[in-house]
Design a protein around this motif. Sequence first.
Motif, PDB file in Angstrom:
ATOM      1  N   SER A  41       0.933  -1.166  -0.058  1.00 56.62           N
ATOM      2  CA  SER A  41       0.003   0.290   0.023  1.00 56.62           C
ATOM      3  C   SER A  41       0.927   1.337   0.160  1.00 56.62           C
ATOM      4  O   SER A  41       1.930   1.129   0.443  1.00 56.62           O
ATOM      5  CB  SER A  41      -1.013   0.016   1.318  1.00 56.62           C
ATOM      6  N   PRO A  42       0.456   2.436  -0.519  1.00 56.22           N
ATOM      7  CA  PRO A  42       1.203   3.662  -0.617  1.00 56.22           C
ATOM      8  C   PRO A  42       1.521   4.004   0.771  1.00 56.22           C
ATOM      9  O   PRO A  42       0.363   4.405   1.741  1.00 56.22           O
ATOM     10  CB  PRO A  42       0.321   4.503  -1.198  1.00 56.22           C
ATOM     11  N   SER A  43       2.583   4.015   1.280  1.00 57.31           N
ATOM     12  CA  SER A  43       2.886   4.524   2.760  1.00 57.31           C
ATOM     13  C   SER A  43       3.733   5.941   2.703  1.00 57.31           C
ATOM     14  O   SER A  43       4.168   6.213   1.542  1.00 57.31           O
ATOM     15  CB  SER A  43       3.644   3.591   3.561  1.00 57.31           C
ATOM     16  N   TYR A  44       3.929   6.467   3.820  1.00 61.11           N
ATOM     17  CA  TYR A  44       4.745   7.836   3.718  1.00 61.11           C
ATOM     18  C   TYR A  44       6.210   7.435   3.452  1.00 61.11           C
ATOM     19  O   TYR A  44       6.777   7.336   4.500  1.00 61.11           O
ATOM     20  CB  TYR A  44       4.638   8.828   4.870  1.00 61.11           C
ATOM     21  N   VAL A  45       6.353   7.185   2.256  1.00 62.18           N
ATOM     22  CA  VAL A  45       8.051   7.144   1.868  1.00 62.18           C
ATOM     23  C   VAL A  45       8.195   8.263   0.671  1.00 62.18           C
ATOM     24  O   VAL A  45       7.903   8.086  -0.366  1.00 62.18           O
ATOM     25  CB  VAL A  45       8.142   5.748   1.245  1.00 62.18           C
ATOM     26  N   GLY A  46       8.951   9.344   1.520  1.00 59.58           N
ATOM     27  CA  GLY A  46       9.158  10.573   0.684  1.00 59.58           C
ATOM     28  C   GLY A  46      10.517  10.413   0.054  1.00 59.58           C
ATOM     29  O   GLY A  46      11.403   9.618   0.050  1.00 59.58           O
ATOM     30  N   TRP A  47      10.678  11.691  -0.979  1.00 59.94           N
ATOM     31  CA  TRP A  47      11.953  11.794  -1.359  1.00 59.94           C
ATOM     32  C   TRP A  47      13.299  11.938  -0.403  1.00 59.94           C
ATOM     33  O   TRP A  47      14.295  11.573  -0.786  1.00 59.94           O
ATOM     34  CB  TRP A  47      11.973  12.848  -2.354  1.00 59.94           C
ATOM     35  N   ASP A  48      13.021  12.323   0.963  1.00 59.29           N
ATOM     36  CA  ASP A  48      13.932  12.317   1.972  1.00 59.29           C
ATOM     37  C   ASP A  48      14.379  11.068   2.543  1.00 59.29           C
ATOM     38  O   ASP A  48      15.502  11.067   3.062  1.00 59.29           O
ATOM     39  CB  ASP A  48      13.390  12.920   3.214  1.00 59.29           C
ATOM     40  N   ASN A  49      13.582  10.153   2.053  1.00 59.96           N
ATOM     41  CA  ASN A  49      13.958   8.661   2.472  1.00 59.96           C
ATOM     42  C   ASN A  49      15.213   8.149   1.347  1.00 59.96           C
ATOM     43  O   ASN A  49      15.791   7.092   1.607  1.00 59.96           O
ATOM     44  CB  ASN A  49      13.040   7.637   2.511  1.00 59.96           C
ATOM     45  N   LEU A  50      15.233   8.799   0.206  1.00 54.67           N
ATOM     46  CA  LEU A  50      16.085   8.355  -0.937  1.00 54.67           C
ATOM     47  C   LEU A  50      17.512   9.554  -0.825  1.00 54.67           C
ATOM     48  O   LEU A  50      17.556  10.539  -0.697  1.00 54.67           O
ATOM     49  CB  LEU A  50      15.509   8.648  -2.059  1.00 54.67           C
ATOM     50  N   VAL A  51      18.667   8.628  -0.461  1.00 58.63           N
ATOM     51  CA  VAL A  51      19.792   9.494  -0.687  1.00 58.63           C
ATOM     52  C   VAL A  51      20.807   9.236  -2.003  1.00 58.63           C
ATOM     53  O   VAL A  51      21.202   8.140  -2.195  1.00 58.63           O
ATOM     54  CB  VAL A  51      20.658   9.085   0.439  1.00 58.63           C
ATOM     55  N   LEU A  52      20.251  10.066  -2.895  1.00 60.00           N
ATOM     56  CA  LEU A  52      20.823   9.725  -4.307  1.00 60.00           C
ATOM     57  C   LEU A  52      21.342  11.007  -4.884  1.00 60.00           C
ATOM     58  O   LEU A  52      21.346  12.136  -4.451  1.00 60.00           O
ATOM     59  CB  LEU A  52      19.765   9.374  -5.266  1.00 60.00           C
ATOM     60  N   ILE A 109      23.263   8.582   4.563  1.00 63.17           N
ATOM     61  CA  ILE A 109      22.352   7.436   4.924  1.00 63.17           C
ATOM     62  C   ILE A 109      22.508   6.857   6.176  1.00 63.17           C
ATOM     63  O   ILE A 109      21.590   6.343   6.954  1.00 63.17           O
ATOM     64  CB  ILE A 109      22.741   6.177   3.894  1.00 63.17           C
ATOM     65  N   TRP A 110      23.728   6.764   6.879  1.00 63.30           N
ATOM     66  CA  TRP A 110      23.904   6.368   8.248  1.00 63.30           C
ATOM     67  C   TRP A 110      23.074   7.415   9.022  1.00 63.30           C
ATOM     68  O   TRP A 110      22.392   6.924  10.195  1.00 63.30           O
ATOM     69  CB  TRP A 110      25.172   6.649   8.662  1.00 63.30           C
ATOM     70  N   ARG A 111      23.032   8.588   8.820  1.00 64.06           N
ATOM     71  CA  ARG A 111      22.181   9.611   9.684  1.00 64.06           C
ATOM     72  C   ARG A 111      20.807   9.142   9.684  1.00 64.06           C
ATOM     73  O   ARG A 111      19.946   9.313  10.742  1.00 64.06           O
ATOM     74  CB  ARG A 111      22.629  10.960   9.509  1.00 64.06           C
ATOM     75  N   ARG A 112      20.178   8.951   8.450  1.00 67.09           N
ATOM     76  CA  ARG A 112      18.799   8.824   8.143  1.00 67.09           C
ATOM     77  C   ARG A 112      18.561   7.394   8.704  1.00 67.09           C
ATOM     78  O   ARG A 112      17.296   7.227   8.957  1.00 67.09           O
ATOM     79  CB  ARG A 112      18.439   9.027   6.832  1.00 67.09           C
ATOM     80  N   LEU A 162      19.054   6.099  11.437  1.00 65.82           N
ATOM     81  CA  LEU A 162      18.978   6.270  12.831  1.00 65.82           C
ATOM     82  C   LEU A 162      17.736   6.923  13.277  1.00 65.82           C
ATOM     83  O   LEU A 162      17.917   8.335  13.409  1.00 65.82           O
ATOM     84  CB  LEU A 162      20.460   6.815  13.453  1.00 65.82           C
ATOM     85  N   PRO A 163      16.804   6.410  13.789  1.00 61.76           N
ATOM     86  CA  PRO A 163      15.557   7.224  14.569  1.00 61.76           C
ATOM     87  C   PRO A 163      15.872   8.017  15.516  1.00 61.76           C
ATOM     88  O   PRO A 163      16.696   7.656  16.200  1.00 61.76           O
ATOM     89  CB  PRO A 163      14.653   6.136  14.572  1.00 61.76           C
ATOM     90  N   GLU A 164      15.038   9.064  15.660  1.00 62.39           N
ATOM     91  CA  GLU A 164      15.317  10.333  16.781  1.00 62.39           C
ATOM     92  C   GLU A 164      15.064   9.396  17.901  1.00 62.39           C
ATOM     93  O   GLU A 164      15.868   9.981  19.023  1.00 62.39           O
ATOM     94  CB  GLU A 164      14.376  11.191  16.449  1.00 62.39           C
ATOM     95  N   LYS A 165      14.118   8.692  18.202  1.00 62.10           N
ATOM     96  CA  LYS A 165      14.055   8.075  19.433  1.00 62.10           C
ATOM     97  C   LYS A 165      14.846   6.908  19.927  1.00 62.10           C
ATOM     98  O   LYS A 165      14.861   6.512  21.184  1.00 62.10           O
ATOM     99  CB  LYS A 165      12.787   7.340  19.430  1.00 62.10           C
ATOM    100  N   THR A 166      15.964   6.561  19.267  1.00 62.68           N
ATOM    101  CA  THR A 166      17.025   5.580  19.469  1.00 62.68           C
ATOM    102  C   THR A 166      17.863   6.213  20.472  1.00 62.68           C
ATOM    103  O   THR A 166      18.483   7.179  20.305  1.00 62.68           O
ATOM    104  CB  THR A 166      17.499   4.915  18.225  1.00 62.68           C
ATOM    105  N   PRO A 167      18.348   5.412  21.603  1.00 64.67           N
ATOM    106  CA  PRO A 167      19.242   5.920  22.545  1.00 64.67           C
ATOM    107  C   PRO A 167      20.660   5.578  21.889  1.00 64.67           C
ATOM    108  O   PRO A 167      20.684   4.372  21.395  1.00 64.67           O
ATOM    109  CB  PRO A 167      19.022   4.938  23.915  1.00 64.67           C
ATOM    110  N   THR A 168      21.350   6.520  21.690  1.00 67.87           N
ATOM    111  CA  THR A 168      22.792   6.336  21.468  1.00 67.87           C
ATOM    112  C   THR A 168      23.780   7.183  22.221  1.00 67.87           C
ATOM    113  O   THR A 168      23.591   7.947  23.164  1.00 67.87           O
ATOM    114  CB  THR A 168      22.799   7.093  19.986  1.00 67.87           C
ATOM    115  N   LYS A 169      25.177   6.755  21.992  1.00 60.90           N
ATOM    116  CA  LYS A 169      26.356   7.208  22.511  1.00 60.90           C
ATOM    117  C   LYS A 169      27.482   7.279  21.811  1.00 60.90           C
ATOM    118  O   LYS A 169      27.979   6.315  21.413  1.00 60.90           O
ATOM    119  CB  LYS A 169      26.583   6.407  24.191  1.00 60.90           C
TER     120      LYS A 169
END
Length: 701
Positions: free
Chosen positions: A441-452, A626-629, A631-638
Amino acid sequence: MAMHQQHKQNNYQALLAEIAEIKPMLRRHLAGANVLTDEVSQQACNSQLTRLTAMVAPAQDCIQGKNPDLQVTEQNQRPDLALVQETVSENTSKLALETGSVMLNRLCTLFELSQFDRQLLLLCIGAELDPEISSLCEQLIGQSLPNLALALRCFSGHCAALSHEQPLVYFKLLEINSSHYSLLQRSLSLSQWTLFYITGEPVIDQQLMKVIQPIYAEAPRLSGDDIVALKLSETRRDTPYGERALQLIACSDERAYQVAALFAAHQQRDIYVWNLHHLPTNTEEQNAYLQVLEREIIARQCLMLIDCQSYMDDEKNRFDEFSVKHWLERLFSELPGSCLMYASKPLELLQLPVQHHEIDELNVEEQQQVWQYHLQDTLLETPQEVASVLPEQFKLTSRQIRDIASQASLASSSSETKTRLWQYSREQLRQDLQGLAHVYSPSYVGWDNLVLPKQEKQNLQAIVAQAQQRHKVCRQWGFAEHLSYGLGMAALFAGSSGTGKTLAARTIASCLHLDLYQVDLSSIADKYIGETEKKLDKIFRAAENSGAVLLFDEADALFGKRTQVQDSKDRYANMSVSYLLQRLESYNGLSILTTNLRAAIDPAFTRRLGFIVQFSFPGKEERMEIWRRSLPEKTPTKDIDFEKLARISLSGGAIRNVMLQAAFMAAESEQPITMGLLREAVEQEFFKTEKTLNENLVSDW
């Protein structure tokens, strides 16, 4: 309604008058059976008869207007009121017989009943409605219901009236009690169907009540449907009755029902639909079913559409084809001009020729007419504009359009109505392809998801723009008339694995608000000749109707180069490729082919591709993004260092796998994602792909 009730009442009164006419006959036979042989009794009887005759004669003169001044003054000269009433009843009956019961007259005319047949029916219905007749039958033959012997004594007829080929028995107008060994002595009664019919309340037989339905022409009436209906009328008029069967060929029952209803309207007759799937498998039961069906068609003077489609589709329950075709031939021969068949493919009978009338699917213009008709009651500000866009994307039937417009009419605004119309149309046509393709089904997959790179992203956006403007360019500007390969679009996405080809296809489908059909190539290729083409055709048809984006992932498996024919395997493999090439040309939607080996694609496909997008392996800057995108914002990182991560030469797909693997390890150990966990995940990725990891690149992680 009041007029109908009046007609029904008049019919019933006329029926009672006809029943009253047969009572004197029964009385006379009863009187003859009770004649006394005793001389004294005989003389007394004669004397009584003379007295009654003298009493009745003046009353008859009075009734007939011959002696209006008659004055009865003496008690012993008063006429017998019962006999006077009988005389009046007889005169009334004679008057009623001039017109008779409308429904009984109709039944006798339609089924070609003789006078004796009619009298048998009256005798049987009299026993049902008039207690005196059942009493007379009891006195005459010892039972309340009449029999053939009594009818032959009272009326002029022949016992052959109850043979199996005569209408009374063949059409089950009468029921014969088989308890007595002699046909003459078996009691007779009306069937329930006949009783209701004669008394003015026709009902459908219980065998057919749940399996035949009336069909009506629905609005709007399309000119194409009227043309086919008129051709049917001409064929029926010009073809001698009983020499040809008629069949409608349509892609859906809805189209066949609409044309059949219009055909019936031209004939000024009602039409019912009956499904061949309900035909019993036993030959004796089939014959009985034929008789009941014939009786209904004759009595109602209606047309019958025989729906053969479900019978053709149900391979497991299909019974003897010879028996079915023989049954259909009998129906068409015995009721010429009253039946027609429907199926999606031409049918042939054993001996009777079949004339086929094909009904085309709704074209774009016809769909627009249907949309405009059903969008009148919605909140749309520009219904004509919406009605012109939807048919270009979705291939819907009239019934589906009506249902979708009805659901969307509940929206609270014009914009919401548009959204609902598009959504419901897409959902209405979504099909289960049973493992041949995955539907997204069409979901919110926008141009920002593509790193080209910029050029590649512009090419993808051009595909979306062309798909959105195709209606204007092809239809309104007239380019459709000059396109030899149809209105479809095809694009090739080439590049190594993990560079974003499939993600780009999903992004395009989401931007167009369409489903994505990702073809499972492993389930398409079949070792049996012709099966691959059948599966491909099923996928293309589903995608065409729904307007979906069709994705052939790893397409070189199917779209590979044709080879020189060395044996039969090469020949049939080339035939599959050729079929796929032709089908891709005629497909009117957007199809996307992805491959890791562009050189493996057959050049014949390449020439017909509107877009070729080369997905290059991401450079260091692209990998960092691509590495930055990933990683979701809610994910705990260090202490995540994206620059160090970008050193590793990984594709976009591999980067997402590494990030997901590190997240699971962090969740298991109840700690945030660290560079150490990412290193472990990278090592596992390289081990999985059997590649060697340069330890110097991860030594400082």
